[in-house]
Design an enzyme around this catalytic site. Structure first.
Site, PDB file in Angstrom:
ATOM      1  N   LYS A 139      54.277  56.066  98.330  1.00  0.00           N
ATOM      2  CA  LYS A 139      54.454  54.625  98.509  1.00  0.00           C
ATOM      3  C   LYS A 139      54.797  54.302  99.957  1.00  0.00           C
ATOM      4  CE  LYS A 139      58.437  53.194  97.938  1.00  0.00           C
ATOM      5  NZ  LYS A 139      59.688  52.981  98.717  1.00  0.00           N
ATOM      6  N   LYS A 172      62.449  52.576 109.539  1.00  0.00           N
ATOM      7  CA  LYS A 172      62.346  53.601 108.503  1.00  0.00           C
ATOM      8  C   LYS A 172      60.911  54.090 108.351  1.00  0.00           C
ATOM      9  CE  LYS A 172      63.119  56.332 105.047  1.00  0.00           C
ATOM     10  NZ  LYS A 172      63.605  55.917 103.743  1.00  0.00           N
ATOM     11  N   THR A 185      63.239  51.652 100.773  1.00  0.00           N
ATOM     12  CA  THR A 185      62.175  51.620 101.774  1.00  0.00           C
ATOM     13  C   THR A 185      61.071  50.731 101.234  1.00  0.00           C
ATOM     14  OG1 THR A 185      62.698  53.867 102.484  1.00  0.00           O
ATOM     15  CG2 THR A 185      60.557  52.984 103.141  1.00  0.00           C
TER      16      THR A 185
END
Length: 346
Positions: free
Chosen positions: A287, A219, A145
């Protein structure tokens, strides 16, 4: 259906990408006749015709690479901590000393690393990066990701090198990786994504989302939905606890109603058992949510639920809990309320 939604994108004829038989042969193929190139491009992906490399054998990557190895594909792996690759090596995988070396031994190379900075160095470093070793016609698939703009940058760099790049982050956590039931969000050239179907199906269900970066944006939307769902789950559990309910029975009761969710199924029991082991690290989720917030800022988009969840998860890192799993969010909400679901003396 595997790669649902892709057929419409394939109505315009595009030449499929060629798969290199070997690094040396691929380099030679770039200078060969067009008919030879066509023959290579017609070669299907299969254990007999396709060599695979994998970079990143952490919590999820090890299982995902393992499925490819179990299907009979020749596999070369690279990981910064070689001990994490020993399980795959003991089963027959080769071990490379850099992403470049891994790519040189493969027709398709997958990445499953931690942060966008890792993706950039692993892919684009001119000395050790995967694109420096991948032969013309090869394909790089980033399943980390990461930043959608970086995905587009990598796709452009791959194209300039005569290769292809796909961004294909996944959802489903460690359990989905082990059981090959991951949701895979694929972005890039539609023909390239379709050709990768035999590999994707070994890990889960791939859905084509659009051009370069579209897989990453899909995502990120997934992470936004999960973030608020996790907040709701742990807040509900703390409420049930303070209300004097049996939290295990409460979870069972709501699991089949409108409040049921994948997050509840995956993490409800783990939370009650105080099992905070990472299927997906808090630090990686922070993150992801940071990338989401940056995207929202660029779009002029206000998502207060996302911002709240990100701050709660950041508080876990402040307490030294970034290496725990995302279910550790319960710790942040417990601290806010000076309470704990943990049953003392058991």
């Amino acid at each position: 259906m595997l790669l649902a939604g892709i057929s419409r994108s394939l109505t315009r004829r595009r030449p499929p990408f060629p798969l290199a038989a070997t690094a040396t042969a691929a380099a030679g193929a770039a200078m060969s006749s067009s008919s030879t190139g066509a023959n290579v491009s017609d070669r299907p992906i299969s254990p007999d015709t396709t060599r695979v490399a994998w970079v990143g054998t952490g919590v999820m990557g090890q299982s995902m690479a393992g499925h490819i190895l179990a299907a009979g594909y020749g596999l070369t792996v690279f990981t910064r901590t070689s001990s994490k690759a020993q399980g795959l090596v003991s089963r027959g995988a080769g071990l490379a000393d850099s992403p470049r070396a891994a790519a040189a031994a493969a027709d398709v190379i997958f990445l499953m690393v931690g942060f966008p900075s890792d993706v950039r160095s692993t892919t684009l470093d001119p000395t050790t990066g995967a694109l420096a070793g991948l032969a013309p016609g090869g394909v790089l698939v980033d399943m980390t990701t990461s930043d959608p703009t970086l995905a587009a940058e990598i796709a452009a760099a791959a194209s300039a090198a005569g290769c292809a790049a796909v961004d294909a982050p996944v959802s489903g956590g460690d359990r989905g990786a082990r059981n090959a039931t991951l949701s895979i969000f694929a972005g890039g050239d539609a023909a390239v994504v379709a050709r990768l179907a035999p590999l994707f199906k070994l890990m889960g269900n791939a859905l084509y989302m659009g051009g370069p970066g579209a897989g990453q944006r899909a995502k990120l939307g997934n992470q936004i939905a999960i973030a608020s769902t996790m907040v709701g789950l742990v807040e509900g559990m703390v409420y049930a606890h303070k209300a004097g309910l049996d939290v295990a029975k409460w979870l069972e009761a709501i699991s089949t109603g409108a409040a049921g969710s994948k997050s509840l199924d995956l993490y409800g029991k783990r939370i009650l058992e105080r099992d905070m082991a990472a299927g997906f690290y808090v630090r990686h989720f922070v993150k992801d949510l940071g990338i989401c917030l940056s995207e929202c800022q660029a779009m002029g988009l206000s998502l207060p639920g996302l911002a709240l969840a990100q701050q709660l998860y950041v508080s876990l890192i402040a307490h030294g809990e970034g290496g725990l799993g995302t279910q550790a969010l319960i710790l942040a909400v417990e601290r806010l309320n000076n309470t704990s679901l943990e049953k003392k003396g058991e």
